[in-house]
Design a protein around this motif. Structure first.
Motif, PDB file in Angstrom:
ATOM      1  N   ALA A  28      -3.226   7.877  -5.418  1.00 50.94           N
ATOM      2  CA  ALA A  28      -2.443   6.650  -5.593  1.00 50.94           C
ATOM      3  C   ALA A  28      -1.545   6.763  -6.823  1.00 50.94           C
ATOM      4  O   ALA A  28      -0.384   6.356  -6.803  1.00 50.94           O
ATOM      5  CB  ALA A  28      -3.371   5.446  -5.715  1.00 50.94           C
ATOM      6  N   SER A  80       0.858  -1.182   0.000  1.00 54.70           N
ATOM      7  CA  SER A  80       0.000   0.000   0.000  1.00 54.70           C
ATOM      8  C   SER A  80       0.896   1.235   0.000  1.00 54.70           C
ATOM      9  O   SER A  80       2.095   1.137   0.266  1.00 54.70           O
ATOM     10  CB  SER A  80      -0.926  -0.022   1.209  1.00 54.70           C
ATOM     11  OG  SER A  80      -0.182  -0.259   2.367  1.00 54.70           O
ATOM     12  N   GLU A  81       0.303   2.353  -0.289  1.00 55.22           N
ATOM     13  CA  GLU A  81       1.078   3.585  -0.367  1.00 55.22           C
ATOM     14  C   GLU A  81       1.653   3.893   1.012  1.00 55.22           C
ATOM     15  O   GLU A  81       0.970   3.730   2.021  1.00 55.22           O
ATOM     16  CB  GLU A  81       0.196   4.763  -0.817  1.00 55.22           C
ATOM     17  CG  GLU A  81      -0.259   4.677  -2.252  1.00 55.22           C
ATOM     18  CD  GLU A  81      -1.525   3.849  -2.430  1.00 55.22           C
ATOM     19  OE1 GLU A  81      -2.602   4.369  -2.100  1.00 55.22           O
ATOM     20  OE2 GLU A  81      -1.436   2.695  -2.873  1.00 55.22           O
ATOM     21  N   TYR A 138     -10.758   1.153  -6.973  1.00 56.95           N
ATOM     22  CA  TYR A 138     -11.319   2.503  -6.856  1.00 56.95           C
ATOM     23  C   TYR A 138     -12.566   2.595  -7.727  1.00 56.95           C
ATOM     24  O   TYR A 138     -12.553   2.213  -8.903  1.00 56.95           O
ATOM     25  CB  TYR A 138     -10.267   3.505  -7.325  1.00 56.95           C
ATOM     26  CG  TYR A 138     -10.550   4.935  -6.950  1.00 56.95           C
ATOM     27  CD1 TYR A 138     -10.526   5.344  -5.622  1.00 56.95           C
ATOM     28  CD2 TYR A 138     -10.808   5.893  -7.931  1.00 56.95           C
ATOM     29  CE1 TYR A 138     -10.756   6.663  -5.274  1.00 56.95           C
ATOM     30  CE2 TYR A 138     -11.041   7.211  -7.600  1.00 56.95           C
ATOM     31  CZ  TYR A 138     -11.019   7.593  -6.262  1.00 56.95           C
ATOM     32  OH  TYR A 138     -11.242   8.900  -5.936  1.00 56.95           O
ATOM     33  N   ARG A 156      -4.367  -6.822  -6.322  1.00 62.17           N
ATOM     34  CA  ARG A 156      -4.361  -5.745  -7.303  1.00 62.17           C
ATOM     35  C   ARG A 156      -4.540  -6.232  -8.741  1.00 62.17           C
ATOM     36  O   ARG A 156      -4.374  -5.467  -9.686  1.00 62.17           O
ATOM     37  CB  ARG A 156      -3.033  -4.970  -7.220  1.00 62.17           C
ATOM     38  CG  ARG A 156      -2.945  -4.111  -5.986  1.00 62.17           C
ATOM     39  CD  ARG A 156      -1.601  -3.412  -5.912  1.00 62.17           C
ATOM     40  NE  ARG A 156      -1.507  -2.623  -4.692  1.00 62.17           N
ATOM     41  CZ  ARG A 156      -1.718  -1.294  -4.643  1.00 62.17           C
ATOM     42  NH1 ARG A 156      -1.999  -0.638  -5.747  1.00 62.17           N
ATOM     43  NH2 ARG A 156      -1.633  -0.656  -3.507  1.00 62.17           N
ATOM     44  N   PHE A 212      -8.896   5.791 -11.790  1.00 65.49           N
ATOM     45  CA  PHE A 212      -7.838   5.599 -10.809  1.00 65.49           C
ATOM     46  C   PHE A 212      -7.965   6.664  -9.741  1.00 65.49           C
ATOM     47  O   PHE A 212      -8.567   7.716  -9.963  1.00 65.49           O
ATOM     48  CB  PHE A 212      -6.452   5.677 -11.465  1.00 65.49           C
ATOM     49  CG  PHE A 212      -6.235   6.933 -12.264  1.00 65.49           C
ATOM     50  CD1 PHE A 212      -5.837   8.115 -11.640  1.00 65.49           C
ATOM     51  CD2 PHE A 212      -6.442   6.938 -13.637  1.00 65.49           C
ATOM     52  CE1 PHE A 212      -5.654   9.277 -12.380  1.00 65.49           C
ATOM     53  CE2 PHE A 212      -6.265   8.101 -14.378  1.00 65.49           C
ATOM     54  CZ  PHE A 212      -5.875   9.276 -13.752  1.00 65.49           C
ATOM     55  N   ASP A 213      -7.396   6.350  -8.580  1.00 66.57           N
ATOM     56  CA  ASP A 213      -7.370   7.314  -7.488  1.00 66.57           C
ATOM     57  C   ASP A 213      -6.194   8.265  -7.746  1.00 66.57           C
ATOM     58  O   ASP A 213      -5.045   7.821  -7.793  1.00 66.57           O
ATOM     59  CB  ASP A 213      -7.186   6.539  -6.173  1.00 66.57           C
ATOM     60  CG  ASP A 213      -7.025   7.464  -4.975  1.00 66.57           C
ATOM     61  OD1 ASP A 213      -6.945   8.694  -5.155  1.00 66.57           O
ATOM     62  OD2 ASP A 213      -6.966   6.927  -3.843  1.00 66.57           O
ATOM     63  N   CYS A 241      -2.617   1.026  -9.708  1.00 67.41           N
ATOM     64  CA  CYS A 241      -2.336   1.892  -8.549  1.00 67.41           C
ATOM     65  C   CYS A 241      -3.496   1.890  -7.563  1.00 67.41           C
ATOM     66  O   CYS A 241      -3.304   2.108  -6.369  1.00 67.41           O
ATOM     67  CB  CYS A 241      -2.050   3.317  -9.011  1.00 67.41           C
ATOM     68  SG  CYS A 241      -0.621   3.449 -10.075  1.00 67.41           S
ATOM     69  N   SER A 242      -4.712   1.677  -8.058  1.00 70.03           N
ATOM     70  CA  SER A 242      -5.893   1.651  -7.183  1.00 70.03           C
ATOM     71  C   SER A 242      -6.967   0.810  -7.875  1.00 70.03           C
ATOM     72  O   SER A 242      -7.948   1.331  -8.375  1.00 70.03           O
ATOM     73  CB  SER A 242      -6.406   3.071  -6.948  1.00 70.03           C
ATOM     74  OG  SER A 242      -6.562   3.749  -8.186  1.00 70.03           O
TER      75      SER A 242
END
Ligand SMILES: [Zn+2]
Ligand SMILES: [Zn+2]
Length: 814
Positions: free
Chosen positions: A522, A27-28, A513, A123, A518-519, A509-510
């Motif tokens: 992220a 995760s970020e 979402y 993911r 995409f977020d 990346c998300s």
């Protein structure tokens, strides 16, 4: 007694534990530097073959290395799953494309897991699922709203008898595969993306580290050329047009024009052709329609054409110029018309000789006597027969003539591109439906975001006609206009699968979402991709499309960067029996079988060892057995108790130095993606450890340090084996959470001695060299010394004597 090394069991054991513990979940984390390691996702063709393994195992090793170095690593995996193969399989076997695709994904995911890769499976993206293609459609709408997607005419294959569009593969020898009627090219309404708007930017690769050959391929594909547009005057009764424009890169030869060639499709051809040439011209046009643009431009194809009977006037000298048509001129390139200068162009020369068209020299070859040319003279030279430009160097003439034409308003300097807009509509079922509705009142209307996705109806009748099956699904076709609410029809073409893969790196990346593709936060954290690996065959398709997409998204304000992939690395291919693997040759290596027998770690490691990754290499069963034996030795070395006999301080120091040197070498090889030499260094380190164990002359502490370092350095390549060994020697947490070992430059440094160099017994230099220097290296170093070279000049070396660790004496004569 220690138990046997059973790699297949270790694979199963650890893969299960890692999954349960979610070891690879990412995760970020703003506190850690990020590293986005992306491998091109596979097409869901059925099985994961050796080529997939070769793409994916080494990239996983690199990602794991980065993770151990302290980076927060995103290394995702997914499936590129829309496209023709699924539909063809469906037609052939009567299985629904979705069923076929999802079964393949199931199988391929299982195989990918058997590799022991650090993918965060939470993911995963699958491009054929509505939760993904909703956003592909959303991007389509964005492009449409920004003028980057448009409907225009583009040529397709058309069978006049069956009255249908044919896919390229349904055209056999220029004929319809079903009724053997000659296929014609027909302009149909198709959807296109305006990639040409980014032509200039796509030719630049500033700030990205990509292989030179890929950059060159992309630049050639875009094919920017500077030239001049020149108009020739047309004065023919009954024709409104008063001129024909051509594009040329050689305006310096304008006085040598003796004919003009139009593309057979040029709109003026029908009007210009005189009655006596009509039949021949019509025949030629019909023949042209059977060839693709690529075939028409092929250097192998003989250049032919037909005269239209019409003439234009070359304005610079008032000469009458014959107008021909020929298929090597494309309507889609430049103006669809070119000028013929036989004296200074090889193709034009051959054409003029064949059809007896005059040849006029306007650039003098060296020592030219004014006579006829044997062949085209294409080099620069002095301009002749060119009025006021006579005597001008032709290279200067390009600008000078263009300026003159501009002053006279007969032409202008211009830029032309080879690349065309990207045709993305497919008359197929297995793709994301184009989210556009056609309303008799409002025209083309984008489906609003709240109504996305436009679901692909499950029911489909597959017709091998090259038409979209959606066309015959009334429930799908008939809809309401989102703007006025009146009856409207849906677009029935689907989106080219290459669009799905043009933005998947953003979705990773998300992936869950739901508010947008995409977020943004992220994407801000993860993008751009730090290292993108995959095959070089994607140079001018996927890699160009993804760059276009990123630039378009940037200009639409969705993201803040213009390049998706900072570094690109293309792996080579694995061959077997000196040949490319293929089913027909029967030399296909099946990775699953080796994984079952020898374990994933051995297969992973062998892939890196068989050659430099960018070059590929040859698969040998003896080679993979060697790697297997090596891991058996690592197993035993780690688990067998080490008992020192006598401790030798020098041996202790030497082992430490070797350990630091190996860490340094392996780290540097990993950074530079030199996996084969990385593996070789670890093999050598293992050999040395075996010898030391036999001698039993180092301390237990140093021995343990060496084993720990060996396992840590092996962890990316052999994640299962090292995890097991790591736990067995007493560590409580995963080796994959451990830090990459560090080296100390001072400890890695070789002890040095002073080498005395003599020439004919006289001292000439003293050189510091590593204590372990061998004879060849010592002799080489001695002869390369500048102080020594002076005394070797002009002399013949008769002998070089080496006294180990002390001296080199060079004996010279003359
Ligand atoms: Zn037909
Ligand atoms: Zn409407």
């Amino acid at each position: 007694m220690i138990d046997e090394y059973k790699p297949a069991e270790l694979d199963k054991k650890w893969q299960k534990i890692w999954e349960e513990e979610k070891l690879y979940k990412v995760s970020e984390d703003p506190k850690r530097p990020k590293y986005y390691a992306l491998t091109m996702f596979p097409y869901t063709s059925g099985d994961l073959h050796i080529g997939h393994w070769y793409a994916m195992a080494p990239s996983d090793v690199q990602a794991r290395f980065k993770r151990m170095q302290g980076f927060n690593v995103l290394h995702p995996m997914g499936f590129d799953s829309f496209g023709l193969p699924a539909e063809n399989a469906a037609i052939k076997r009567g299985i629904h494309p979705e069923k076929w695709t999802m079964a393949n994904i199931e199988n391929m995911r299982k195989q990918l897991k058997s590799m022991g890769s650090m993918y965060d499976w939470d993911r995963e993206v699958i491009t054929c699922l509505p939760e993904y293609y909703k956003w592909t459609q959303w991007f389509f709408v964005k492009l449409f709203e920004n003028g980057l997607a448009y409907k225009g005419k583009a040529p397709v294959n058309w069978c006049p008898k069956c009255q249908v569009v044919l896919a390229n593969e349904q055209v056999v020898g220029g004929q319809c595969w079903r009724c053997e009627t000659d296929v014609v090219k027909k302009d149909l309404e198709q959807w296109l993306f305006r990639i040409t708007k980014y032509a200039d930017e796509l030719m630049e690769h500033d700030g990205i580290d990509w292989p030179e050959r890929i950059k060159i391929m992309q630049r050639n594909w875009v094919g920017k050329s500077y030239g001049t547009e020149v108009s020739f005057s047309l004065d023919q009764k009954g024709i409104a047009e008063k001129e024909i424009k051509v594009f040329t890169t050689r305006p310096d030869t304008i006085y040598g024009v003796t004919f003009m060639v139009l593309a057979p499709e040029h709109p003026l051809v029908q009007k210009l052709t005189t009655p006596e040439h009509k039949e021949e011209v019509e025949e030629y046009i019909a023949r042209t329609r059977k060839f693709t643009e690529i075939e028409r431009l092929s250097t192998e194809k003989e250049k032919d054409g037909v005269f239209t009977g019409a003439y234009v006037i070359n304005r610079v000298n008032g000469q009458k110029v014959q107008v021909w048509i020929a298929d090597y001129v494309l309507l889609s390139y430049g103006t669809g018309a070119v000028m013929g200068v036989p004296a200074h162009d090889e193709r034009d020369f051959a054409f003029a000789k064949k059809y007896n068209v005059p040849i006029r020299v306007v650039i003098a070859p060296p020592d030219w006597n004014g006579g006829e040319l044997e062949q085209a003279y294409i080099e620069p030279g002095k301009m002749v027969n060119s009025a006021q430009f006579d005597g001008t160097l032709s290279t200067d003439g390009i600008a000078a003539v263009t300026k003159y034409l501009e002053e006279k308003r007969w032409g202008k300097g211009t830029i032309s591109y080879r690349m065309r807009d990207w045709l993305i509509s497919r008359q197929r079922y297995w793709g994301a439906p184009i989210p556009i509705v056609s309303c008799p009142k409002c025209g083309l209307v984008a489906v609003p975001e709240k109504d996305l996705p436009v679901l692909l109806p499950e029911k489909a009748e597959f017709r091998p006609t090259g038409e979209s099956p959606l066309k015959y699904n009334e429930e799908f076709v008939n809809t309401k206009c989102p703007k006025c609410g009146g009856p409207a029809k849906r677009e029935t073409d689907t989106i080219d699968g290459f669009m799905c893969s043009s933005w998947y790196f953003l979705r990773y990346c998300s992936p869950h979402y739901s508010k947008a593709a995409f977020d943004p936060e992220a994407v801000k954290y993860w993008m751009p991709v730090d290292l993108y690996t995959g095959g070089a065959e994607h140079a001018v398709m996927h890699l160009l499309y993804a760059r276009f997409f990123t630039k378009a998204a940037r200009d639409m304000g969705l993201i803040s960067f213009g390049e998706p992939f900072l570094k690109l690395f293309n792996q080579g291919i694995i061959i077997a029996g000196h040949e490319k693997m293929s089913k027909s040759k029967g030399n296909v290596v099946n990775p699953d079988q080796y994984v079952l027998e020898l374990g994933a770690d051995v297969v992973r490691t062998y892939m890196m060892f068989l050659g430099p990754w960018e070059q590929g290499g040859e698969w040998f069963d003896t080679g993979i057995s060697g790697v297997s034996r090596w891991y058996n030795r690592v197993w035993n070395l780690t688990l067998e108790e080490y008992k020192p006999k006598t401790i030798d301080e020098n041996a202790n120091k030497e082992l430490e130095r070797m350990r630091h040197q190996t860490i340094k070498k392996v780290t540097s090889d990993m950074e530079r993606i030199r996996f084969n030499t990385m593996v070789a260094a670890l093999m050598e380190f293992t050999n040395n450890l075996s010898k030391i164990r036999e001698a039993g002359n180092v301390s237990i502490e140093n021995w343990k340090n060496a084993i720990n370092s060996l396992l840590l350095m092996l962890a990316p390549s052999a994640p299962h084996t090292t995890e097991e060994l790591w736990h067995r020697i007493g560590h409580k947490t995963s080796i994959h959470k451990a830090d990459w070992p560090k080296w100390d430059e001072a400890l890695a440094k070789e002890e040095e001695i002073t080498l005395v160099v003599q020439v004919n017994g006289k001292l000439r230099d003293r050189i510091s060299v590593p204590v372990a220097i061998d004879e060849n290296e010592a002799k080489k170093v001695a002869q390369e010394s500048d102080k020594v070279k002076v005394h070797l000049q002009g002399k013949v070396i008769a002998n070089v004597i080496y006294v180990p660790g002390k001296l080199v004496n060079i004996v010279v004569k003359g």
